[in-house]
Design a protein around this motif. Structure first.
Motif, PDB file in Angstrom:
ATOM      1  N   ASN A 145      -9.738   0.289 -11.587  1.00  0.00           N
ATOM      2  CA  ASN A 145     -10.128   0.658 -10.222  1.00  0.00           C
ATOM      3  C   ASN A 145      -8.895   0.893  -9.348  1.00  0.00           C
ATOM      4  O   ASN A 145      -8.853   1.834  -8.550  1.00  0.00           O
ATOM      5  N   SER A 146      -7.885   0.028  -9.502  1.00  0.00           N
ATOM      6  CA  SER A 146      -6.681   0.167  -8.695  1.00  0.00           C
ATOM      7  C   SER A 146      -5.967   1.479  -8.997  1.00  0.00           C
ATOM      8  O   SER A 146      -5.458   2.142  -8.084  1.00  0.00           O
ATOM      9  N   GLN A 147      -5.931   1.871 -10.275  1.00  0.00           N
ATOM     10  CA  GLN A 147      -5.321   3.150 -10.635  1.00  0.00           C
ATOM     11  C   GLN A 147      -6.016   4.302  -9.919  1.00  0.00           C
ATOM     12  O   GLN A 147      -5.365   5.205  -9.373  1.00  0.00           O
ATOM     13  N   GLN A 148      -7.334   4.284  -9.907  1.00  0.00           N
ATOM     14  CA  GLN A 148      -8.088   5.358  -9.257  1.00  0.00           C
ATOM     15  C   GLN A 148      -7.916   5.315  -7.741  1.00  0.00           C
ATOM     16  O   GLN A 148      -7.768   6.367  -7.096  1.00  0.00           O
ATOM     17  N   GLN A 149      -7.920   4.112  -7.172  1.00  0.00           N
ATOM     18  CA  GLN A 149      -7.772   3.999  -5.719  1.00  0.00           C
ATOM     19  C   GLN A 149      -6.419   4.521  -5.251  1.00  0.00           C
ATOM     20  O   GLN A 149      -6.316   5.146  -4.180  1.00  0.00           O
ATOM     21  N   ILE A 150      -5.377   4.281  -6.035  1.00  0.00           N
ATOM     22  CA  ILE A 150      -4.054   4.804  -5.673  1.00  0.00           C
ATOM     23  C   ILE A 150      -4.088   6.324  -5.605  1.00  0.00           C
ATOM     24  O   ILE A 150      -3.544   6.936  -4.668  1.00  0.00           O
ATOM     25  N   TYR A 168      -1.960  -3.196  -7.785  1.00  0.00           N
ATOM     26  CA  TYR A 168      -1.836  -2.719  -9.165  1.00  0.00           C
ATOM     27  C   TYR A 168      -0.720  -3.465  -9.896  1.00  0.00           C
ATOM     28  O   TYR A 168      -0.888  -3.877 -11.050  1.00  0.00           O
ATOM     29  N   ARG A 169       0.401  -3.642  -9.222  1.00  0.00           N
ATOM     30  CA  ARG A 169       1.502  -4.385  -9.830  1.00  0.00           C
ATOM     31  C   ARG A 169       1.099  -5.845 -10.066  1.00  0.00           C
ATOM     32  O   ARG A 169       1.498  -6.469 -11.059  1.00  0.00           O
ATOM     33  N   TYR A 170       0.319  -6.388  -9.153  1.00  0.00           N
ATOM     34  CA  TYR A 170      -0.140  -7.774  -9.293  1.00  0.00           C
ATOM     35  C   TYR A 170      -1.088  -7.900 -10.483  1.00  0.00           C
ATOM     36  O   TYR A 170      -0.958  -8.815 -11.302  1.00  0.00           O
ATOM     37  N   TYR A 171      -2.043  -6.989 -10.590  1.00  0.00           N
ATOM     38  CA  TYR A 171      -3.020  -7.045 -11.685  1.00  0.00           C
ATOM     39  C   TYR A 171      -2.368  -6.822 -13.044  1.00  0.00           C
ATOM     40  O   TYR A 171      -2.808  -7.398 -14.051  1.00  0.00           O
ATOM     41  N   THR A 172      -1.338  -5.975 -13.086  1.00  0.00           N
ATOM     42  CA  THR A 172      -0.687  -5.658 -14.362  1.00  0.00           C
ATOM     43  C   THR A 172       0.516  -6.559 -14.641  1.00  0.00           C
ATOM     44  O   THR A 172       1.194  -6.389 -15.651  1.00  0.00           O
ATOM     45  N   ASN A 173       0.767  -7.527 -13.748  1.00  0.00           N
ATOM     46  CA  ASN A 173       1.893  -8.453 -13.895  1.00  0.00           C
ATOM     47  C   ASN A 173       3.222  -7.703 -14.004  1.00  0.00           C
ATOM     48  O   ASN A 173       4.078  -8.018 -14.847  1.00  0.00           O
ATOM     49  N   THR A 174       3.399  -6.674 -13.178  1.00  0.00           N
ATOM     50  CA  THR A 174       4.636  -5.900 -13.166  1.00  0.00           C
ATOM     51  C   THR A 174       5.336  -6.005 -11.814  1.00  0.00           C
ATOM     52  O   THR A 174       6.076  -5.101 -11.415  1.00  0.00           O
ATOM     53  N   LEU A 175       5.074  -7.095 -11.096  1.00  0.00           N
ATOM     54  CA  LEU A 175       5.771  -7.312  -9.826  1.00  0.00           C
ATOM     55  C   LEU A 175       7.261  -7.517 -10.087  1.00  0.00           C
ATOM     56  O   LEU A 175       7.646  -8.174 -11.056  1.00  0.00           O
ATOM     57  N   ASP A 176       8.057  -6.945  -9.226  1.00  0.00           N
ATOM     58  CA  ASP A 176       9.511  -7.045  -9.376  1.00  0.00           C
ATOM     59  C   ASP A 176       9.982  -8.351  -8.741  1.00  0.00           C
ATOM     60  O   ASP A 176      10.568  -8.367  -7.656  1.00  0.00           O
ATOM     61  N   ILE A 177       9.735  -9.461  -9.438  1.00  0.00           N
ATOM     62  CA  ILE A 177      10.074 -10.787  -8.900  1.00  0.00           C
ATOM     63  C   ILE A 177      11.583 -10.990  -8.970  1.00  0.00           C
ATOM     64  O   ILE A 177      12.176 -10.852 -10.047  1.00  0.00           O
ATOM     65  N   ILE A 193      -1.149   5.184   4.665  1.00  0.00           N
ATOM     66  CA  ILE A 193       0.105   4.847   3.979  1.00  0.00           C
ATOM     67  C   ILE A 193       0.126   3.369   3.643  1.00  0.00           C
ATOM     68  O   ILE A 193       0.492   2.963   2.532  1.00  0.00           O
ATOM     69  N   MET A 194      -0.295   2.533   4.613  1.00  0.00           N
ATOM     70  CA  MET A 194      -0.318   1.097   4.375  1.00  0.00           C
ATOM     71  C   MET A 194      -1.320   0.740   3.274  1.00  0.00           C
ATOM     72  O   MET A 194      -1.029  -0.077   2.391  1.00  0.00           O
ATOM     73  N   LYS A 195      -2.498   1.361   3.293  1.00  0.00           N
ATOM     74  CA  LYS A 195      -3.514   1.074   2.279  1.00  0.00           C
ATOM     75  C   LYS A 195      -3.026   1.477   0.887  1.00  0.00           C
ATOM     76  O   LYS A 195      -3.282   0.772  -0.095  1.00  0.00           O
ATOM     77  N   ARG A 196      -2.346   2.633   0.807  1.00  0.00           N
ATOM     78  CA  ARG A 196      -1.829   3.059  -0.506  1.00  0.00           C
ATOM     79  C   ARG A 196      -0.759   2.079  -0.988  1.00  0.00           C
ATOM     80  O   ARG A 196      -0.739   1.687  -2.167  1.00  0.00           O
ATOM     81  N   GLN A 197       0.144   1.669  -0.099  1.00  0.00           N
ATOM     82  CA  GLN A 197       1.170   0.705  -0.464  1.00  0.00           C
ATOM     83  C   GLN A 197       0.538  -0.620  -0.917  1.00  0.00           C
ATOM     84  O   GLN A 197       0.971  -1.216  -1.909  1.00  0.00           O
ATOM     85  N   LEU A 198      -0.491  -1.042  -0.205  1.00  0.00           N
ATOM     86  CA  LEU A 198      -1.167  -2.285  -0.552  1.00  0.00           C
ATOM     87  C   LEU A 198      -1.862  -2.163  -1.898  1.00  0.00           C
ATOM     88  O   LEU A 198      -1.850  -3.108  -2.704  1.00  0.00           O
ATOM     89  N   GLU A 199      -2.453  -1.005  -2.174  1.00  0.00           N
ATOM     90  CA  GLU A 199      -3.110  -0.794  -3.464  1.00  0.00           C
ATOM     91  C   GLU A 199      -2.093  -0.763  -4.593  1.00  0.00           C
ATOM     92  O   GLU A 199      -2.352  -1.262  -5.702  1.00  0.00           O
ATOM     93  N   GLN A 200      -0.925  -0.180  -4.339  1.00  0.00           N
ATOM     94  CA  GLN A 200       0.135  -0.194  -5.344  1.00  0.00           C
ATOM     95  C   GLN A 200       0.613  -1.624  -5.604  1.00  0.00           C
ATOM     96  O   GLN A 200       0.911  -1.990  -6.746  1.00  0.00           O
ATOM     97  N   LEU A 201       0.655  -2.413  -4.553  1.00  0.00           N
ATOM     98  CA  LEU A 201       1.016  -3.823  -4.708  1.00  0.00           C
ATOM     99  C   LEU A 201      -0.029  -4.544  -5.556  1.00  0.00           C
ATOM    100  O   LEU A 201       0.307  -5.347  -6.438  1.00  0.00           O
TER     101      LEU A 201
END
Length: 472
Positions: A386-391, A457-466, A447-455
């Motif tokens: 869903n996050s992929q599509q929302q982005i 997506y990174r959270y769901y896929t465990n690809t956050l740049d910690i 813009i904010m919603k897209r950025q939040l959705e990208q965030l």
């Protein structure tokens, strides 16, 4: 002079001298860079420090379980004196070595003496050494409490490691989300301020045109109301900005502790979370996600417990074999194959109701965890898809809205030119400006919603740049 005209002049004059409520932005010149912000959050925030404690919990859990296999030193001493006679003095010391193989190695020394000491307890003046083995033949042969505890401890240690990752991810996400909302409200503040400046300029031009006889007094009233509407909108935006800033300050920590921000601006809203086109994620690797890994390790711990409870259905049969080592003339223990002690102990509950009930309960817990794992897997998979599509949807909306804003800007410019030539009205100019303002605010929201959705997506896929963390 006509009384109505005098009234109009007075009205314009009053609007001119109305105290101006400062609409200026904060003199924000210093930037609170997002990367610097998130690094400090991960490094210094209390919840980040709490997440790091999971490593210590995991270490302590395993150490505690390994304690079941620590050598045990035991000693027993008994003596009886009566009527000035030493009836007996009995002493026994032993060292037990539990093993992960399910048997215990035992070594001991016994020395007894006394006038009325039983013959079976006679050890001689040099005492008696023994060394041997104790083995559970049925229940406890393949699994016992010590080995179960160690397996569960290793599972809990792995769970603690996943929990640290999840807690850090949660903190990273919530802090980034707060930063995005703050950046969004700041962008809205800039847009509304620009709109106020524009409305003020229209009012001043209309007022001048009125004094030159080119506009009516009612035009100045309309321009003034438009200006006031923008200032009223600013109060709402300022309220949102203050709220988002205070929420952001929950995450502002450094080596000296918590701090508040003053005179700061955020990173450009469109550059906070990078575009995810570079991220390649396969659902085949979903099992490696910390949420599912945590559930898997919980299942492993429950499986170990269920296996232990199944072992309880077997009878208890423990064999003991102890060679007796008699000291030789020089005091060293000597071995004789004919000198030994052996025995066994046996017990078995006839109905096994407690054991069967515990096993059934263990099976139910395993099934519950399996269902929980399946649910989490499907839920996480659908969130990612869903996050992929929302982005994609939001990116398309953003591109369209950006074109619309450019169109509104051109229409406003054209209407302003017509207004300057006397071919338009304040009403039409106000409408053009409203559409341009609404379009800009909608664009920054997208813009904010897209950025939040990208965030997300990174959270769901465990690809956050910690950022890398320092250990406690």
């Amino acid at each position: 002079m006509n009384s109505k005209l005098i009234f109009h002049y007075i009205l314009v004059f009053l609007m001119t001298i109305v105290p101006y409520i400062s609409n200026a932005q904060y003199a924000l010149s210093d930037t609170l860079d997002y990367d610097v912000f998130i690094h400090k959050v991960i490094e210094h925030h209390p919840l980040s420090q709490k997440a790091k404690l999971n490593d210590l919990k995991a270490e302590a859990t395993i150490r505690s379980a390994k304690g079941n296999f620590d050598p045990v030193l035991e000693s027993d001493f008994n003596q009886k004196l009566y009527s000035d006679k030493l009836y007996y003095r009995k002493s026994y010391s032993s060292l037990r070595f539990p093993t992960v193989a399910g048997f215990d190695l035992v070594a001991g020394y016994e020395k007894n003496s006394g006038t009325y000491l039983s013959s079976e307890n006679q050890t001689g003046t040099d005492g008696l050494w023994n060394a041997g083995i104790e083995l559970n033949v049925l229940q406890g042969l393949l699994m016992d409490e010590g080995r179960t505890a160690l397996r569960q401890a290793k599972a809990y240690a792995a769970i603690a490691e996943q929990q640290r990752t999840l807690q850090t991810n949660d903190l990273y996400f919530s802090a980034s989300e707060a930063y995005l909302y703050w950046a969004n409200s700041h962008a809205a503040l800039q847009i509304v301020q620009e709109s106020i400046d524009l409305a003020e300029n229209y009012f001043e031009n209309t007022k001048t045109s009125f004094f030159n006889g080119e506009k009516t007094a009612i035009d100045t009233v309309e321009a003034y109301i438009m200006w006031q509407d923008r200032k009223n909108l600013l109060q709402s935006v300022l309220s949102s900005y203050t709220s988002t800033q205070k929420n952001l300050e929950n995450y502002l920590w450094n080596e000296d502790g918590w701090y508040a921000i003053e005179q700061k601006v955020p990173t450009n809203l469109g550059n906070i979370v990078e575009n995810d086109n570079s991220i390649v994620f396969s659902l085949d690797t979903l099992d490696e996600h910390p949420i599912l890994q945590e559930a898997q390790f919980k299942l492993s711990a429950l499986e170990a417990d269920r296996r232990m409870k199944r072992e309880k259905l077997l009878p208890k049969l423990k064999l003991k074999y102890m060679p007796l080592l008699t000291p030789d003339g020089e005091g060293f223990p000597g071995y004789n194959q004919n000198d030994y002690k052996w025995g066994f102990s046996f017990s078995f509950p006839l109905f096994l109701r407690g054991e069967r009930g515990d096993l059934q309960l263990g099976k139910v817990k395993v099934q519950e965890q399996q269902l929980e794992l399946e649910n989490k897997t499907i839920s996480l998979q659908n969130k990612i898809l869903n996050s992929q599509q929302q982005i994609n949807f939001l990116a398309n909306q953003e591109a369209i809205q950006m074109e619309n804003v450019e169109g509104y800007k051109k229409l406003l410019w054209a209407e302003n030119e017509k207004f300057n030539f006397g071919e338009s009205s304040v009403f039409l100019l106000n409408k053009r400006q409203e559409k341009y303002l609404e379009g800009q605010l909608k664009l920054v929201d997208l813009i904010m919603k897209r950025q939040l959705e990208q965030l997300k997506y990174r959270y769901y896929t465990n690809t956050l740049d910690i950022p890398e963390e320092q250990e406690l």
